[in-house]
Design a protein around this motif. Sequence first.
Motif, PDB file in Angstrom:
ATOM      1  N   LYS A   7       0.824  -1.208   0.000  1.00 57.22           N
ATOM      2  CA  LYS A   7       0.000   0.000   0.000  1.00 57.22           C
ATOM      3  C   LYS A   7       0.856   1.256   0.000  1.00 57.22           C
ATOM      4  O   LYS A   7       0.488   2.289  -0.572  1.00 57.22           O
ATOM      5  N   ASP A   8       2.037   1.160   0.639  1.00 55.22           N
ATOM      6  CA  ASP A   8       2.964   2.295   0.684  1.00 55.22           C
ATOM      7  C   ASP A   8       3.889   2.343  -0.531  1.00 55.22           C
ATOM      8  O   ASP A   8       4.811   3.161  -0.579  1.00 55.22           O
ATOM      9  N   GLY A   9       3.645   1.470  -1.503  1.00 56.80           N
ATOM     10  CA  GLY A   9       4.451   1.478  -2.729  1.00 56.80           C
ATOM     11  C   GLY A   9       5.771   0.740  -2.607  1.00 56.80           C
ATOM     12  O   GLY A   9       6.643   0.882  -3.475  1.00 56.80           O
ATOM     13  N   ILE A  10       5.935  -0.059  -1.553  1.00 60.03           N
ATOM     14  CA  ILE A  10       7.180  -0.815  -1.362  1.00 60.03           C
ATOM     15  C   ILE A  10       6.921  -2.259  -1.779  1.00 60.03           C
ATOM     16  O   ILE A  10       6.243  -3.020  -1.075  1.00 60.03           O
ATOM     17  N   ARG A  11       7.442  -2.632  -2.949  1.00 62.39           N
ATOM     18  CA  ARG A  11       7.185  -3.956  -3.504  1.00 62.39           C
ATOM     19  C   ARG A  11       8.459  -4.777  -3.694  1.00 62.39           C
ATOM     20  O   ARG A  11       8.399  -5.986  -3.834  1.00 62.39           O
ATOM     21  N   ASP A  15      13.204  -0.985  -3.253  1.00 61.70           N
ATOM     22  CA  ASP A  15      12.393   0.096  -2.701  1.00 61.70           C
ATOM     23  C   ASP A  15      12.792   0.383  -1.250  1.00 61.70           C
ATOM     24  O   ASP A  15      12.840   1.543  -0.824  1.00 61.70           O
ATOM     25  N   LEU A  16      13.099  -0.688  -0.498  1.00 59.04           N
ATOM     26  CA  LEU A  16      13.544  -0.513   0.886  1.00 59.04           C
ATOM     27  C   LEU A  16      14.934   0.113   0.947  1.00 59.04           C
ATOM     28  O   LEU A  16      15.217   0.948   1.812  1.00 59.04           O
ATOM     29  N   GLN A  17      15.782  -0.294   0.015  1.00 61.88           N
ATOM     30  CA  GLN A  17      17.160   0.213   0.020  1.00 61.88           C
ATOM     31  C   GLN A  17      17.233   1.705  -0.274  1.00 61.88           C
ATOM     32  O   GLN A  17      18.209   2.364   0.092  1.00 61.88           O
ATOM     33  N   ARG A  18      16.214   2.252  -0.912  1.00 61.77           N
ATOM     34  CA  ARG A  18      16.196   3.693  -1.212  1.00 61.77           C
ATOM     35  C   ARG A  18      15.719   4.519  -0.023  1.00 61.77           C
ATOM     36  O   ARG A  18      15.776   5.755  -0.061  1.00 61.77           O
ATOM     37  N   MET A  19      15.257   3.855   1.023  1.00 63.44           N
ATOM     38  CA  MET A  19      14.720   4.573   2.186  1.00 63.44           C
ATOM     39  C   MET A  19      15.723   4.542   3.341  1.00 63.44           C
ATOM     40  O   MET A  19      16.481   3.576   3.494  1.00 63.44           O
ATOM     41  N   ASP A  20      15.729   5.599   4.142  1.00 68.28           N
ATOM     42  CA  ASP A  20      16.653   5.627   5.286  1.00 68.28           C
ATOM     43  C   ASP A  20      16.002   4.949   6.485  1.00 68.28           C
ATOM     44  O   ASP A  20      14.788   4.769   6.555  1.00 68.28           O
ATOM     45  N   MET A  31      10.000  -3.104  13.415  1.00 65.73           N
ATOM     46  CA  MET A  31      10.066  -3.865  12.167  1.00 65.73           C
ATOM     47  C   MET A  31      10.723  -3.043  11.062  1.00 65.73           C
ATOM     48  O   MET A  31      11.403  -3.582  10.192  1.00 65.73           O
ATOM     49  N   GLY A  32      10.553  -1.725  11.093  1.00 64.45           N
ATOM     50  CA  GLY A  32      11.183  -0.863  10.093  1.00 64.45           C
ATOM     51  C   GLY A  32      12.693  -0.940  10.170  1.00 64.45           C
ATOM     52  O   GLY A  32      13.375  -0.976   9.137  1.00 64.45           O
ATOM     53  N   SER A  33      13.233  -0.976  11.385  1.00 62.93           N
ATOM     54  CA  SER A  33      14.684  -1.100  11.551  1.00 62.93           C
ATOM     55  C   SER A  33      15.177  -2.450  11.033  1.00 62.93           C
ATOM     56  O   SER A  33      16.227  -2.558  10.396  1.00 62.93           O
ATOM     57  N   ARG A  34      14.384  -3.475  11.289  1.00 65.33           N
ATOM     58  CA  ARG A  34      14.759  -4.810  10.809  1.00 65.33           C
ATOM     59  C   ARG A  34      14.733  -4.867   9.289  1.00 65.33           C
ATOM     60  O   ARG A  34      15.614  -5.455   8.655  1.00 65.33           O
ATOM     61  N   SER A  39      17.269  -5.676   4.179  1.00 65.59           N
ATOM     62  CA  SER A  39      17.351  -5.279   2.769  1.00 65.59           C
ATOM     63  C   SER A  39      18.788  -5.011   2.340  1.00 65.59           C
ATOM     64  O   SER A  39      19.095  -4.972   1.149  1.00 65.59           O
ATOM     65  N   ARG A  40      19.670  -4.870   3.302  1.00 65.76           N
ATOM     66  CA  ARG A  40      21.101  -4.644   3.016  1.00 65.76           C
ATOM     67  C   ARG A  40      21.960  -5.855   3.384  1.00 65.76           C
ATOM     68  O   ARG A  40      23.182  -5.784   3.460  1.00 65.76           O
ATOM     69  N   GLY A  41      21.293  -6.975   3.638  1.00 61.63           N
ATOM     70  CA  GLY A  41      22.014  -8.201   3.941  1.00 61.63           C
ATOM     71  C   GLY A  41      22.584  -8.275   5.334  1.00 61.63           C
ATOM     72  O   GLY A  41      23.512  -9.053   5.591  1.00 61.63           O
ATOM     73  N   ILE A  42      22.063  -7.486   6.256  1.00 65.26           N
ATOM     74  CA  ILE A  42      22.565  -7.469   7.636  1.00 65.26           C
ATOM     75  C   ILE A  42      21.597  -8.250   8.521  1.00 65.26           C
ATOM     76  O   ILE A  42      20.425  -7.893   8.656  1.00 65.26           O
ATOM     77  N   ASP A  43      22.091  -9.323   9.127  1.00 66.68           N
ATOM     78  CA  ASP A  43      21.250 -10.156   9.985  1.00 66.68           C
ATOM     79  C   ASP A  43      22.143 -10.784  11.045  1.00 66.68           C
ATOM     80  O   ASP A  43      23.046 -11.556  10.739  1.00 66.68           O
TER      81      ASP A  43
END
Length: 228
Positions: A7-11, A15-20, A31-34, A39-43
Amino acid sequence: MEARLGKDGIRRIADLQRMDEATLLKRYGSMGSRLFNLSRGIDHRSVEPDRPAHSISAETTFETDISDLQELRRILRALAEKVSARLKAAGLAGETVVLKLKTADFRQRTRNRKLADPTMLADRIFRVGDDLLAREIDGTAFRLIGIGVADLVDPRDADPIDLVDEVPAAAPLSSAPWTRCGKVRRQDARARPHRRSRRQDVSPAEAGAKAGRDHRLTCPRAGARTRT
């Protein structure tokens, strides 16, 4: 969460990588921090490589949503082959077939069916998945399809021989002449008790000639036309 992201246009991950991280944290909390890290391969979670598998599956996401049954069946067949190969490589069989679908609006459908006997065969996995899929075709467009098996067991009890060697009962004579004239007749002959001929003076040559005539009556020549 997927529906909310969509719904927020993140598919996509891009799309996640473009957001801070601050923006994602504000919108989705922890969940946003996760999502930012994943999305950057950090786990930082530990990996347990020896943990036994509970299921084996394969799935794919489409570039364009698909609603056509025949196209979905073609993809499902290829996925069933992958699952079968993975089962055989792992020396496992599954007692339950699981079908996974995801609609264009990110709604997930999961359907499963318990088998009478465990399986590791692509054909059995596909046939069950195909039946489950047909029940979901209602004009809905899907963006993902997957199939797998759960309740994994030792393969020694999987796929009884009568299922593996099953022959279609109504195979046309023209397409499978060996069934009517060869294999089945030989089996019938073995099943019948041996009976002596009433004529004890029949010569081997005469017996052979009679057998040839009987064969011609029941088995058409290769390439011969048959009436329909």
